[in-house]
Write a protein that holds these residues in place. Structure first.
Motif, mmCIF file in Angstrom:
data_model
loop_
_atom_site.group_PDB
_atom_site.id
_atom_site.type_symbol
_atom_site.label_atom_id
_atom_site.label_comp_id
_atom_site.label_asym_id
_atom_site.label_seq_id
_atom_site.Cartn_x
_atom_site.Cartn_y
_atom_site.Cartn_z
ATOM 1 N N TYR A 65 -2.231 -13.095 -3.540
ATOM 2 C CA TYR A 65 -1.802 -11.803 -2.992
ATOM 3 C C TYR A 65 -2.951 -11.221 -2.386
ATOM 4 C CZ TYR A 65 2.214 -12.151 -5.945
ATOM 5 O OH TYR A 65 3.512 -12.546 -7.057
ATOM 6 N N PRO A 66 -3.634 -11.768 -1.634
ATOM 7 C CA PRO A 66 -4.702 -11.220 -1.036
ATOM 8 C C PRO A 66 -4.751 -9.785 -0.437
ATOM 9 C CG PRO A 66 -4.154 -12.964 0.440
ATOM 10 C CD PRO A 66 -3.496 -13.018 -0.949
ATOM 11 N N LEU A 67 -3.745 -9.543 0.573
ATOM 12 C CA LEU A 67 -3.687 -8.187 1.263
ATOM 13 C C LEU A 67 -3.297 -7.119 0.275
ATOM 14 C CD1 LEU A 67 -2.069 -9.240 4.735
ATOM 15 C CD2 LEU A 67 -4.620 -8.904 3.958
ATOM 16 N N GLU A 68 -2.453 -7.584 -0.581
ATOM 17 C CA GLU A 68 -1.989 -6.397 -1.491
ATOM 18 C C GLU A 68 -3.191 -5.982 -2.498
ATOM 19 O OE1 GLU A 68 1.524 -8.972 -0.359
ATOM 20 O OE2 GLU A 68 -0.540 -9.466 -0.901
ATOM 21 N N VAL A 69 -4.251 -7.038 -2.777
ATOM 22 C CA VAL A 69 -5.143 -6.914 -3.456
ATOM 23 C C VAL A 69 -6.276 -5.820 -2.765
ATOM 24 C CG1 VAL A 69 -7.140 -7.929 -4.583
ATOM 25 C CG2 VAL A 69 -5.044 -8.568 -5.146
ATOM 26 N N VAL A 70 -6.496 -6.154 -1.444
ATOM 27 C CA VAL A 70 -7.211 -5.382 -0.734
ATOM 28 C C VAL A 70 -6.639 -3.755 -0.728
ATOM 29 C CG1 VAL A 70 -7.623 -4.752 1.917
ATOM 30 C CG2 VAL A 70 -7.752 -7.083 0.991
ATOM 31 N N GLY A 71 -5.413 -3.674 -0.683
ATOM 32 C CA GLY A 71 -4.994 -2.369 -0.566
ATOM 33 C C GLY A 71 -5.255 -1.639 -2.080
ATOM 34 N N ALA A 72 -5.023 -2.376 -3.115
ATOM 35 C CA ALA A 72 -5.274 -1.795 -4.479
ATOM 36 C C ALA A 72 -6.634 -1.250 -4.799
ATOM 37 C CB ALA A 72 -4.553 -2.768 -5.546
ATOM 38 N N PHE A 73 -7.705 -2.185 -4.270
ATOM 39 C CA PHE A 73 -9.116 -1.968 -4.407
ATOM 40 C C PHE A 73 -9.374 -0.671 -3.695
ATOM 41 C CE2 PHE A 73 -10.039 -6.326 -6.043
ATOM 42 C CZ PHE A 73 -10.784 -5.961 -6.956
ATOM 43 N N GLU A 74 -8.868 -0.562 -2.586
ATOM 44 C CA GLU A 74 -9.321 0.543 -1.542
ATOM 45 C C GLU A 74 -8.664 1.797 -2.061
ATOM 46 O OE1 GLU A 74 -8.692 -1.462 2.858
ATOM 47 O OE2 GLU A 74 -7.148 -0.530 1.844
ATOM 48 N N GLU A 75 -7.355 1.791 -2.796
ATOM 49 C CA GLU A 75 -6.616 2.911 -3.388
ATOM 50 C C GLU A 75 -7.507 3.328 -4.797
ATOM 51 O OE1 GLU A 75 -2.228 3.014 -2.457
ATOM 52 O OE2 GLU A 75 -2.871 1.439 -3.701
ATOM 53 N N SER A 76 -8.042 2.412 -5.304
ATOM 54 C CA SER A 76 -8.743 2.631 -6.866
ATOM 55 C C SER A 76 -10.071 3.226 -6.416
ATOM 56 C CB SER A 76 -9.004 1.397 -7.481
ATOM 57 O OG SER A 76 -7.639 0.924 -7.625
ATOM 58 N N ILE A 77 -10.812 2.455 -5.357
ATOM 59 C CA ILE A 77 -12.182 3.303 -5.096
ATOM 60 C C ILE A 77 -11.935 4.847 -4.419
ATOM 61 C CG2 ILE A 77 -13.872 3.277 -3.126
ATOM 62 C CD1 ILE A 77 -13.596 0.016 -3.236
ATOM 63 N N LEU A 78 -10.797 4.902 -3.724
ATOM 64 C CA LEU A 78 -10.739 6.298 -3.259
ATOM 65 C C LEU A 78 -10.628 7.532 -4.396
ATOM 66 C CD1 LEU A 78 -10.618 8.137 -0.965
ATOM 67 C CD2 LEU A 78 -8.121 7.484 -0.518
#
Length: 446
Positions: A65-78
């Motif tokens: 799930y590479p693109l989904e993981v990108v989004g989760a990392f972005e949200e977590s960082i924010l």
């Protein structure tokens, strides 16, 4: 600590990819982390553990799930970056945040060209430079560059993370990474995004920090003119304010320059503000000074800068700066040179300074002055000559600044340790340099 990448993140109201669904395992992990985080008291020493846990849970999902993981990392960082605003330094938080930035970089480097362009074309992506994406030419370059940016941040948050070093070696190559390649400079797109995002409040923010660098730089430029003074008034024939921002330094340079005063900055929004500055208005004038000078103004008010250019500093040439104001045939035009270059609090976005100083020298006349400030590091703190600080800014040693300038043909004329501003109630360590291009004078310690 407010990480530099947050300024880019904060420009977006939402972080998730448009294609994410309720069955997205990465999204589920993110909401579980948020719920766990909200249940933990702010004073609990385990407050940041949910974000450590989500990093460990997301990494194994990258392959499927590479693109989904990108989004989760972005949200977590924010989420964490928002929590840092106005808060004291927290070592545990920074370690966890550094891990999230590493995870974000890890997944970005895993994307193939089609996935990278899909991410870049998403309306809520956080990739610097995505607006230039050509969907007809898929490439991983943009994602790899942003992974490097994220790793820069991870390294500043946790210098002990070996995984960060290892991934940097993969991206940069062993030799460049080991020589400090990750710390060479901020990407020009980042600098433009950063200052565009808070151009309107820039002057006010600096005033609240007791910011004195423009005045100090202007004074040093004036002192350079006084060398070998025979009693006559002396002026620079031309000057360039490198990284001029909203024009705070230009206010102190204008009285010293009889010819064109140029400003160069990566941020168009900063330049838009500087373009409104005149001899009697804006660019650091307090309201009472501003209105007082306006009342005395009977003629057309002269603009503070004669030319403003949206350029990366390392892309400057005579042709795209001074030559724009006074276009001449090539055989004559390239003989035009600048007599003074200033860089007030600009080198904090560069690591190694050699290339920048070479650019300055190429557009300067023999004997021209170069005045700049930077944040100060000791040789022990920065064995490479520069180091990335937790603030996301670079600090430089005196020896590196001098060696880099000398390699470009400059000679040190004056040096002074300064306090450029206050940060969290403490004095920031800085230093101020004056050089002359192939100047034959002696070095004076102020």
């Amino acid at each position: 600590m407010l990480s530099w990448f947050f300024f880019v993140l904060s420009c977006f109201s939402t972080c998730s990819l448009a294609s994410r669904t309720a069955n997205d395992p990465a999204e589920i992990l993110f909401h579980e982390a948020v719920a766990a985080f909200q249940r933990i008291a702010p004073t609990d020493q385990n407050r940041w553990k949910p974000w450590y846990d989500i990093t460990q849970s997301l990494l194994p999902l990258i392959g499927e799930y590479p693109l989904e993981v990108v989004g989760a990392f972005e949200e977590s960082i924010l989420v964490i970056e928002r929590e840092t605003i106005g808060q004291a330094d927290d070592g545990k938080r920074d370690l966890v945040l550094g891990g999230l930035y590493y995870g974000y970089a890890k997944v970005l480097t895993s994307l193939n060209s089609d996935q990278c362009i899909q991410l870049a074309l998403s309306p809520h992506n956080l990739l610097i430079g995505s607006e230039t994406t050509d969907k007809k030419s898929p490439s991983t370059k943009l994602c790899v560059e942003n992974a490097e940016n994220s790793l820069r941040n991870a390294a500043s948050l946790d210098a002990t993370n070996q995984d960060v070093d290892d991934l940097l070696k993969v991206i940069l190559g062993e030799s460049e990474a080991s020589s400090g390649g990750v710390h060479k400079r901020k990407p020009k797109e980042f600098v433009a995004e950063l200052f565009d995002s808070f151009a309107e409040s820039f002057d006010e923010k600096l005033a609240n920090l007791g910011y004195k660098v423009p005045e100090l730089v202007g004074y040093s430029a004036q002192e350079f003119l006084r060398q070998d003074d025979n009693g006559e008034s002396k002026f620079y024939g031309s000057a360039l304010d490198a990284g001029c921002g909203t024009g705070l330094t230009g206010r102190y340079l204008r009285p010293l320059v009889e010819g064109p005063l140029l400003g160069v900055d990566a941020s168009q929004k900063m330049l838009d503000i500087a373009s409104n500055c005149t001899i009697s208005h804006g660019c650091g004038l307090r309201e009472e000074e501003d209105s007082g000078k306006k009342n005395l103004n009977t003629n057309e008010d002269k603009r503070l800068y004669d030319g403003l250019f949206a350029l990366d500093l390392e892309d400057m040439t005579i042709e795209n700066t001074l030559g724009v104001l006074n276009p001449l045939p090539p055989e004559v035009g390239n003989k035009q040179k600048i007599d003074l270059i200033t860089a007030a609090d600009v080198l904090v976005y560069f690591g190694k300074l050699n290339s920048l100083f070479q650019t300055f020298a190429k557009i300067s006349s023999v004997g021209a002055a170069l005045v700049f400030s930077c944040e100060r590091a000791s040789n022990e703190e920065a064995p490479l000559g520069w180091r990335l600080l937790p603030s996301g800014r670079f600090a430089h040693t005196k020896s590196h600044a001098v060696e880099a300038a000398e390699s470009a043909g400059y000679k040190l004329v004056a040096y002074k340790e300064i306090v450029p501003r206050m940060e969290k109630g403490e004095e920031v360590k800085g230093h101020l340099f004056t050089f002359s291009l192939r100047h034959t004078g002696t070095t004076d310690e102020l």
